[in-house]
Design a protein around this motif. Structure first.
Motif, short mmCIF file in Angstrom:
data_model
loop_
_atom_site.label_atom_id
_atom_site.label_comp_id
_atom_site.label_asym_id
_atom_site.label_seq_id
_atom_site.Cartn_x
_atom_site.Cartn_y
_atom_site.Cartn_z
N SER A 197 -85.41 47.91 127.48
CA SER A 197 -85.26 49.18 128.05
C SER A 197 -84.66 50.02 127.62
N ASP A 231 -97.44 52.05 127.03
CA ASP A 231 -97.66 52.60 127.71
C ASP A 231 -96.17 52.36 128.60
N GLY A 232 -96.45 52.86 130.16
CA GLY A 232 -95.81 52.81 131.21
C GLY A 232 -94.36 53.90 131.12
N SER A 233 -93.72 53.76 131.50
CA SER A 233 -92.19 54.58 131.53
C SER A 233 -91.27 54.35 129.45
N SER A 293 -94.21 47.87 130.04
CA SER A 293 -94.15 49.57 129.64
C SER A 293 -93.64 48.99 128.31
N GLU A 303 -94.01 54.94 126.87
CA GLU A 303 -95.17 55.88 125.99
C GLU A 303 -94.59 57.05 125.54
#
Length: 313
Positions: A306, A106-108, A167, A110
């Motif tokens: 991240s 999901d999100g940035s 994310s 993915e």
């Protein structure tokens, strides 16, 4: 054979119902890992020889579990077919397949991928066929395949339970065919990837994780930040041994050659390696659970952090 083993064997032979929801919801356990080993290393699969009908039966078992756990197919009907391209026990023109299931993130994050792999083939039988001539391959590598399946089940349930607003990276689970004849399945994926290799950020490989002794676990591969993640996730006080030995002898090799951080989980060689005596009753189920727990900790960190892990360290 315990009740879980009987259930899985019934599924494999097509004469049982699907496991109930409570099984799916269960956390990773030594018993559930051992149940997979007992199916894959059962005499009825005649050692899962590369290119054989019995290797295909094992592949179907893995595919059915991927489907059951809610993984999407990462290839047509989960199978990435390939020609083996070499002689196996005197036979030419044989084919095999990788079994590929995916969990979308999901999100940035993915579009970035973490790959978890294990090979499922083994050496087959030596003639005449009897119980002492079957190379069951319980540790090599029903154990790694069992870990792969449990990580897939657990993470799929976790992804479904926490979807939206988070994310996290996508995960691709690979069960490789034809490892025993030269890492053919994993190398086929690396040269025919189903996603861009540029987007692969790390690879975890489970090969022979069923014979933990003295809490000593080898984590092999070229230096990378994965080693530090493993140390941080080592809540069971395992004795982690890092190095780069055996790096060309298992399925993380082509990913490492492609410059991807890779970590090879391995509980060590033993006298039963590549003999008919690598059988389920020799598996250290509690130790296999410890390895799978550590693998899950590393995997969860990889999907959520991240920054992608870096080579070197």
């Amino acid at each position: 054979m315990n009740r879980f083993s009987i259930l899985w064997l019934a599924l494999l032979l097509g004469c049982g119902d699907s496991p109930s929801d409570p099984w799916i919801a269960d956390p990773i356990s030594g018993e559930s890992l051992l149940a997979h080993v007992e199916v894959l290393a059962h005499d009825s699969l005649l050692g899962r020889r590369t290119g054989s009908e019995y290797e295909l039966r094992a592949a179907r078992y893995i595919r059915d579990r991927f489907f059951e756990y809610g993984l999407q197919p990462g290839a047509s009907d989960y199978f990435q077919e390939f020609l083996i391209g070499r002689t196996v026990d005197g036979q030419e023109g044989l084919s095999s397949r990788n079994v590929i299931g995916i969990l979308r993130g999901d999100g940035s994050l993915e579009d970035q991928w973490v790959i978890v792999g294990a090979h499922y083939d083994h050496l087959g039988v030596r003639h005449p066929v009897d119980s002492d001539s079957i190379y069951n391959g319980a540790d090599d590598n029903a154990s790694g395949t069992a870990a792969l399946l449990e990580l897939a089940r657990f993470l799929s349930a976790e992804y479904e339970g926490t979807s939206g607003g988070t994310s996290r990276r996508s995960v691709m689970f690979h069960a490789y065919g034809a490892e025993e004849v030269g890492l053919v399945g994993s190398r086929y994926f690396c040269t025919h990837p189903t996603v861009s290799m540029i987007d692969v950020v790390a690879m975890l490989n489970f090969d022979m994780v069923g014979r933990l002794r003295d809490d000593r676990l080898s984590l092999l591969g070229a230096p990378s930040e994965l080693s530090g993640i493993a140390r941080e996730e080592n809540t069971d006080s395992l004795q982690l041994v890092f190095g780069n030995s055996l790096s060309g002898r298992s399925d993380h090799a082509c990913f490492q050659e492609a410059g991807k951080p890779a970590l090879f989980f391995h509980t060590g060689l033993h006298e039963e390696y590549h003999t008919p005596f690598d059988e389920p009753w020799r598996i250290n189920a509690a130790g296999m659970f410890q390895v799978a727990q550590l693998g899950m900790g590393v995997l969860r960190e990889l999907v959520s952090r991240s920054d992608a892990p870096r080579i070197g360290g």
